[in-house]
Design a protein around this motif. Structure first.
Motif, short mmCIF file in Angstrom:
data_model
loop_
_atom_site.label_atom_id
_atom_site.label_comp_id
_atom_site.label_asym_id
_atom_site.label_seq_id
_atom_site.Cartn_x
_atom_site.Cartn_y
_atom_site.Cartn_z
N SER A 1 35.49 44.69 37.38
CA SER A 1 35.47 45.83 38.29
C SER A 1 34.92 47.07 37.61
CB SER A 1 36.90 46.12 38.79
OG SER A 1 36.96 47.38 39.41
N THR B 1 44.45 50.96 42.39
CA THR B 1 44.81 49.57 42.68
C THR B 1 45.59 49.51 43.99
OG1 THR B 1 46.78 49.81 41.29
CG2 THR B 1 44.81 48.84 40.27
N GLN C 1 47.95 44.24 40.53
CA GLN C 1 46.68 44.86 40.14
C GLN C 1 46.93 46.06 39.23
OE1 GLN C 1 44.75 45.78 43.85
NE2 GLN C 1 44.42 43.62 44.37
N THR D 1 39.97 48.99 42.49
CA THR D 1 39.47 47.93 41.59
C THR D 1 39.20 46.64 42.35
OG1 THR D 1 41.74 47.27 41.06
CG2 THR D 1 40.65 48.84 39.55
N HIS D 2 39.91 46.41 43.45
CA HIS D 2 39.79 45.18 44.22
C HIS D 2 39.54 45.51 45.69
CE1 HIS D 2 42.11 43.98 40.68
NE2 HIS D 2 41.73 42.72 40.91
#
Length: 190
Positions: free
Chosen positions: A3, A120, A125, A185-186
């Motif tokens: 990421s 996150t 995460q 990040t996700h």
């Protein structure tokens, strides 16, 4: 590890820690080279850290419930550049510059830690980002004081070390401009 946001947070955390450890380690020695006695330099170092604690508490108020922390990250690093420039250009005001540096360090430390959760979506995460950022970040930070000691040994002056701190602070501001964005990040699940 894949990421871009995670690497931005990691770089911000690492540069923030590097500048902090450079100052904690070498500020009294820098002051001694300016003719400040050891006891006074110790009190200045104490002031730097106490101001950092207070500034960290203030940073939480400045962050509020905002999702975007770019301005705080950029200004936090810029404040340290001002402190280093002050040490280089007006060294007689060393206590003032230690206090200004403390404002930067405290603010950016709290922001670096907060970014783990802010960037996150889940607890898992957050743990992953925290582990990555702290592992890589503190590894980078560990190198700072060692590099500064070598720089001083080679040059015999603290000027290159102060420039190193300023360069790290500029880098911190730049990467903070990215890490501070309202990004994750996700991707969102589902």
């Amino acid at each position: 590890w894949r990421s871009g946001v995670a690497w931005q947070v990691t770089a911000f955390m690492g540069l923030q820690s590097t500048t902090f450890y450079l100052l904690v380690t070498w500020l009294p020695s820098v002051e001694a080279s300016l003719g400040v006695d050891a006891a006074t330099a110790g009190w200045h170092s104490f002031a730097y850290q106490v101001v950092g604690i207070v500034a960290g508490l203030g940073a939480t108020v400045l962050m509020g419930r905002r999702a975007d922390q770019r301005m705080l990250a950029i200004v936090g690093g810029a404040i340290l550049v001002v402190a280093v420039a002050g040490l280089l250009l007006v060294p007689d005001l060393v206590l003032l510059w230690a206090i200004v540096a403390g404002i930067s360090s405290g603010t950016t430390f709290v922001l670096a830690m907060a970014l783990f959760g802010l960037r996150t979506r889940t607890v898992a995460q957050t743990a992953q980002l925290s582990g990555m950022a702290q592992c890589v970040g503190y590894l980078l930070a560990m190198c700072g004081p060692i590099a500064a000691g070598v720089l001083f040994d080679v040059t015999g002056t603290w000027t290159p070390v102060l420039i190193l701190i300023a360069v790290c602070a500029v880098g911190q501001s730049l990467v903070g401009g990215f890490a501070g964005r309202d990004r994750y990040t996700h991707a969102a699940a589902g």
